[in-house]
Every structure is written in C-alpha cells, then in structure tokens.
Design an enzyme around this catalytic site. Structure first.
Site, PDB file in Angstrom:
ATOM      1  N   GLY A 159      44.905  36.836  23.952  1.00  0.00           N
ATOM      2  CA  GLY A 159      45.954  38.114  23.525  1.00  0.00           C
ATOM      3  C   GLY A 159      45.946  38.960  22.179  1.00  0.00           C
ATOM      4  O   GLY A 159      46.049  39.889  22.218  1.00  0.00           O
ATOM      5  N   CYS A 211      34.766  34.380  12.724  1.00  0.00           N
ATOM      6  CA  CYS A 211      34.560  32.884  12.365  1.00  0.00           C
ATOM      7  C   CYS A 211      33.687  32.351  11.412  1.00  0.00           C
ATOM      8  O   CYS A 211      33.734  31.664  10.868  1.00  0.00           O
ATOM      9  CB  CYS A 211      34.178  32.242  13.911  1.00  0.00           C
ATOM     10  SG  CYS A 211      35.358  32.521  15.106  1.00  0.00           S
TER      11      CYS A 211
HETATM   12  N1  PLP Z   1      35.767  34.014  22.825  1.00  0.00           N
HETATM   13  C1  PLP Z   1      35.215  35.185  22.019  1.00  0.00           C
HETATM   14  C2  PLP Z   1      34.143  35.909  22.826  1.00  0.00           C
HETATM   15  C3  PLP Z   1      36.005  35.608  21.135  1.00  0.00           C
HETATM   16  O1  PLP Z   1      35.489  36.498  20.223  1.00  0.00           O
HETATM   17  C4  PLP Z   1      37.147  34.710  20.329  1.00  0.00           C
HETATM   18  C5  PLP Z   1      37.788  35.179  19.166  1.00  0.00           C
HETATM   19  O2  PLP Z   1      36.937  35.710  18.271  1.00  0.00           O
HETATM   20  C6  PLP Z   1      37.394  33.781  20.849  1.00  0.00           C
HETATM   21  C7  PLP Z   1      36.727  33.114  22.057  1.00  0.00           C
HETATM   22  C8  PLP Z   1      38.642  32.871  20.622  1.00  0.00           C
HETATM   23  O3  PLP Z   1      39.627  33.234  20.990  1.00  0.00           O
HETATM   24  P1  PLP Z   1      41.202  32.651  20.015  1.00  0.00           P
HETATM   25  O4  PLP Z   1      40.949  33.357  18.637  1.00  0.00           O
HETATM   26  O5  PLP Z   1      42.181  33.505  20.762  1.00  0.00           O
HETATM   27  O6  PLP Z   1      41.188  31.254  20.157  1.00  0.00           O
END
Ligand code: PLP
Length: 384
Positions: A203, A327
């Site tokens: 979201g 990240c």
């Molecule tokens: N997958 C991708 C490609 C993403 O860019 C991200 C977040 O940066 C995620 C998964 C993880 O999503 P969330 O931050 O909602 O846990």
C-alpha cells in the site's frame, strides 16, 4: 522540495485516509463480531476486497489483505511452496527484492528447497532461454518481480508465465513497484500479468498507509499460512483484520490513473530527464534497461563520486532522492541488484535513484536535473 523518492514510499492520499477514518473511530468494530459495529466493519472489509478484486480482475475471495510487500512476498512464496506438492525446486533471480531473496534462502535453509538463481545481464534482464532450461518436473514456483525497485527493469511476465505454466509450475510476481504504472489485471482482460498465480502489492507505494497491502493468490490453490490463529482471510492469514487499512488501500487503488496512458506520459518525462542527465554529467551512466523499464524510475551510477555525498548535496538543493534502494541505503554494502548486473561494487556504491509520482512535472524534472549537475560539480570538486 521536489520529492523524487516515490519508489521508497509515497504520501497517503487524502481520500484514502478519509475513507479509513471511520473504521478507526466511530465504526471501529472487529469484523468478526456479530453485533452491529462488527457487521459494519465486515461490510467495509468485504467492500474493500471487492474493489481490490475488481481492480485486479480476479474474484474478491482471492484477495488476502496483508501488512505490505514483505509479508505478501513471504506469504505467496512460502505459502505456495509448502502447500504445492509438485516438488522442492524454485526459480528466481538475484536481482529480486530482499523480501523475495530472504524468503527463498529461508526455504532453502529450513525446508530443503533448491533454488535456481537466474543471472541477469548488465541491464537487469533475465534470459528467457535460461529460464526455460531451468524448469524441471519438480519446479514448484517461479517468482520474478515485474518492475525492479532499484533500476526499473521490467521482466517479461507474459513469456515467464507461459513458460512456467507449460510445465505446470506456478508463478508469483512481486508487483510492488508496478502498481499504478503497469496493467495488473490478472483476469482475461489483462495484458501483462494475465493468468499469474500470485501477485503482491504494497500500500505505501501507492498512497495508502505503511502497513497496508494485499496479495492475490488464485483461489483454488492451497496456501500454507504464515500466521496461525483465528482463521481470518479464508484461513490464509489469521489475525484481526485491519479494516481501516484495507479500506485505505482499496481507495488508493481507485485513485491511481489508468496505467497505459500514464506510463506513456511519464515515460516521455523520464526519457527527457535521462537525456538531460546523460548529456550534462559525463560520470553518469544509466542503470537498468533503457526502454523496458518502469516509467517512473531513472537510476544512475556516477563513477568516482561518493553516492551518499551526492544525495546530501541534492537534498541541500531541495531534491529528495535515494541512493539505490531504501533498504540498502545507509549501509556500506553495494546494492545486490547492481552487483548482479555485473557493476563493479565501488561503482555500485555511487548509485542514485530518482523515482517519480503521478504528479511529477516536467518543470520539476528540469529543476532536478540542474540540481544534479550542480551537486555532481560540487562533489567532484569542480565547483567554480
Ligand atoms: N518488493 C519490492 C519490489 C519493494 O520495492 C519493496 C519495498 O521497497 C518491498 C517488496 C517491500 O514492501 P514493504 O515495504 O511494503 O514491506
């Protein structure tokens, strides 16, 4: 301020918060309760599910509300891998998000799965022939993202789905970055992910609060839940449902533009921006596929310059971007995506990602390009 870090997160759209507000305050009931408050919450939850199902062109009952992309990737991959009796072999690529990579490493370590890691070329593309050759009678699942969050490269999902289904393997796609930019209709009307078995959306990348998300898993498929408890979400995800965030997510989805026209519009802005940057910053090199890419992601390496310093210089000029993915930001590790693309780790450390929103304008991007030139000039010690 010009915010060009939308792949990291987006502000909540007012309509989503307004729609969610009653389910945090006046209509705060537990959607499993049988009294009036509970029924109202249940009605709102199922209405949100119906909206999300219609948006993806799938039955509403195939939608599982989650806490976001990480949970969705974990649920789809682990849930299908453990429940689908075909075998213990999974195919993915080294350029996937950590939420996929670490889930697969968990399945390998704890449940004895064998993972085939497809290599990607210098632009982040997989080789379809390599995928086809890797498919085996015991391949349970192929999990490949639609749009890469760092370099924007799009994987050819229609061909991936066809190849996997040919041998009876399931396909999951992490569509976290693709929502709002690619056609995500899974049903017969879809063009990009038609027939995919599972798909994850977060979201907070599309104007809904952090902690909201959904995963589609084709209804007839067995799923081993990650969360055990009261059997909510059709037994696929226990825990009292977050009605407010489900309502916010469904509202945010409805606010998104029609993706085909939007992709065409923003791709033009993106390509102009890339040309401005490459034309005026000799150190800048575009990462990812130049054409098969997310409309709103322009990412570069700037060999010889310090990525974190560049980021700060851009921020001082009012332009908010990120170095690689959020990240990886703040860590000294080079991005695993860029390393997978064969980029030298020292060069990978210089990466800068600009990611646009549906309201980003050509003027903002011209200002950002000028700021980038000036920041590079400062960082390389060439400022006059
Ligand atoms: N997958 C991708 C490609 C993403 O860019 C991200 C977040 O940066 C995620 C998964 C993880 O999503 P969330 O931050 O909602 O846990």
């Amino acid at each position: 301020m010009i915010y060009l870090d939308n792949a990291a997160t987006t502000p909540v759209v007012p309509a989503a918060l307004e729609a969610a507000w009653p389910y945090l305050t006046s209509d705060f009931g537990n959607s499993s309760s049988t009294h009036e408050l509970g029924l109202r919450a249940k009605h709102a939850l199922e209405n949100a599910r119906a909206i999300c199902g219609a948006w993806l062109d799938v039955p509403a009952s195939d939608i599982i509300f989650t806490s976001g992309g990480t949970e969705g990737d974990n649920l789809a991959i682990t849930g299908l891998a453990l429940a689908y009796p075909r075998g213990k072999h999974i195919i993915s690529a080294l350029s996937e998000h950590e939420a996929v990579l670490e889930t697969l490493r968990f399945l390998e370590r704890v449940h004895g799965f064998e993972i085939t890691w497809l290599e990607v070329d210098g632009q982040g593309n997989i080789d379809l022939a390599e995928l086809t050759a890797a498919l085996r009678p015991d391949t349970t699942l192929v999990t490949l993202m639609l749009a890469n969050n760092e370099i924007g490269t799009l994987h050819p999902l229609p061909e991936i789905i066809d190849a996997a289904h040919e041998v009876g393997a399931l396909v999951h796609t992490d569509a976290v970055q693709a929502a709002g930019w690619c056609d995500l209709r899974v049903g017969a009307s879809g063009t990009v992910v038609r027939g995919v078995d599972a798909l994850t959306i977060s979201g907070h990348k599309i104007g809904s609060p952090k902690g909201s998300g959904l995963t589609y898993i084709r209804g007839r498929l067995a799923v081993e839940p990650l969360l055990h408890g009261g059997g909510q979400e059709f037994g696929r995800r226990s825990g009292t449902e977050n009605v407010a965030w489900a309502v916010a997510l469904s509202t945010a989805l409805q606010q998104l533009p029609e993706p085909t026209a939007e992709a065409a519009r923003v791709s033009t802005l993106r390509d102009d921006f890339i040309s401005q940057v490459l034309g005026s910053i000799p150190q800048a090199a575009l990462t990812g596929n130049p054409t098969q890419r997310h409309p709103g992601i322009a990412s570069f390496t700037c060999a010889g310059l310090n990525g974190e310093t560049l980021l700060l210089e851009l921020e001082q000029r009012g332009v908010i971007v990120s170095s690689g993915s959020a990240c990886a930001a703040g860590s000294d590790e080079p991005s695993h995506v860029l390393v997978a693309c064969g980029i030298d780790p020292d060069v990978a450390r210089t990466s800068i990602r600009f990611s646009f929103s549906h309201t980003t304008t050509a003027e903002e991007l011209t200002t950002a390009a000028t700021a980038f030139v000036s920041a590079v000039s400062t960082v390389s010690g060439l400022a006059q």
